[in-house]
Design a protein around this motif. Structure first.
Motif, PDB file in Angstrom:
ATOM      1  N   GLU A   1       0.830  -1.201   0.000  1.00 52.37           N
ATOM      2  CA  GLU A   1       0.000   0.000   0.000  1.00 52.37           C
ATOM      3  C   GLU A   1       0.870   1.260   0.000  1.00 52.37           C
ATOM      4  O   GLU A   1       0.611   2.209  -0.747  1.00 52.37           O
ATOM      5  CB  GLU A   1      -0.920   0.002   1.214  1.00 52.37           C
TER       6      GLU A   1
ATOM      7  N   GLY B   1       0.343   0.624  -4.086  1.00 55.13           N
ATOM      8  CA  GLY B   1      -0.577  -0.462  -4.406  1.00 55.13           C
ATOM      9  C   GLY B   1       0.075  -1.572  -5.197  1.00 55.13           C
ATOM     10  O   GLY B   1       1.209  -1.438  -5.670  1.00 55.13           O
TER      11      GLY B   1
ATOM     12  N   GLY C   1      -5.747  -0.508  -2.167  1.00 51.39           N
ATOM     13  CA  GLY C   1      -5.039  -0.659  -3.433  1.00 51.39           C
ATOM     14  C   GLY C   1      -4.251  -1.942  -3.525  1.00 51.39           C
ATOM     15  O   GLY C   1      -3.432  -2.103  -4.439  1.00 51.39           O
TER      16      GLY C   1
ATOM     17  N   SER D   1      -6.290  -5.643 -13.039  1.00 53.95           N
ATOM     18  CA  SER D   1      -6.567  -4.564 -12.091  1.00 53.95           C
ATOM     19  C   SER D   1      -7.942  -4.654 -11.427  1.00 53.95           C
ATOM     20  O   SER D   1      -8.159  -4.052 -10.371  1.00 53.95           O
ATOM     21  CB  SER D   1      -6.439  -3.208 -12.797  1.00 53.95           C
TER      22      SER D   1
END
Length: 270
Positions: free
Chosen positions: A132, A136, A179, A239
């Motif tokens: 993070e 991310g 993320g 993603s």
């Protein structure tokens, strides 16, 4: 080949051989700086191979199921390469007993669960904040089709891998908004150090043609094929993939056990 991981830092456990080695090499080939981790000294040879090819790799030995070792691994990645974007929690063991009930002890089960399930838990616990903080990224855990149902491994191994499938689901939820994505890859029969006795036995008996005959591809997998799936899950190409278990098994898990003729008699011939 594209460099999807240029400027990224990846940790790979169980990196001395098999799926871990293939994945570490592929991460490096696609531009990542890689920290390799394994219980055996062979991990240093893999790191050397990457460095000699012009990549950047650093190797560490340790225990993937030991919290101190995993914490030190993450800290090394941060201090050496300045960040962490991917953790591939791949290290695993079968436990050395075939059935897992009447030939196993609680100690057998505890050791398999320690490495195969607590290991990925520790990977999530100690890498998520670092990932993070680096903007991310992704955690990928090696589960197995053995975690889906019986028939692909001994009981202690299968139970540990079922736990990994649930672990990535719960971790994805608990890391909401950070993320950090968490997914699992589920290899089917793949030629690695873990499956070497079975492959060697089949070849010695002249039955290598029967390896993988229960899946629609009619063959076993290669470590590089699993590595390709891991890199997909770790990349921005995935993603919007989170909390999922991706089977890479030649189609084995698409069916319940059945006797199947060599071909579909209703399929038109070419």
């Amino acid at each position: 080949m594209s460099e999807r991981f240029s400027g990224k830092v990846a940790i790979v456990t169980g990196a001395a051989s098999g799926i871990g080695k293939a994945t570490a090499l592929r991460f490096a080939k696609e531009g990542a700086k890689v920290v390799l981790f394994d219980k055996t000294d062979g991990v240093h040879e893999v790191a050397g191979q990457i460095n000699q090819a012009g990549g950047q790799a650093y190797a560490m030995t340790g225990d993937a199921g030991d919290e101190g070792d995993v914490e030190a691994l993450v800290k090394e990645a941060l201090s050496r390469f300045g960040g962490l974007n991917v953790f591939f929690a791949n290290a695993g063991i079968t436990g050395g007993v075939r059935g897992g009930y009447f030939d196993a002890t609680p100690e057998h089960w505890a050791e398999v669960l320690r490495v195969n399930l607590i290991g990925p838990f520790l990977a999530v616990k100690h890498s998520a904040t670092a990932i993070e903080g680096s903007g991310g990224g992704a955690i990928v855990c090696t589960a197995s089709v053995a975690g889906l149902r019986s028939g692909a491994g001994p009981a202690q191994y299968s139970a540990s891998k079922a736990g990994v499938i649930n672990l990535v689901q719960t971790a994805a939820q608990q890391l909401a908004g950070t993320g950090v994505r968490v997914n699992a890859v589920l290899p089917g029969l793949t030629e690695t150090g873990m499956t070497k006795p079975m492959y060697d036995g089949a070849r010695a008996a002249g039955k290598s043609h029967m390896i993988g005959q229960l899946n629609p591809m009619l063959r076993g997998g290669e470590p590089e094929e699993i590595a390709a799936a891991v890199l997909f899950l770790a990349s921005e190409d995935a993603s919007y993939v989170n909390g999922q278990a991706l089977a890479v098994d030649g189609g084995l898990s698409s069916s319940h056990p059945t006797s199947r003729p060599p071909g579909d008699p209703n399929r038109p011939s070419s």
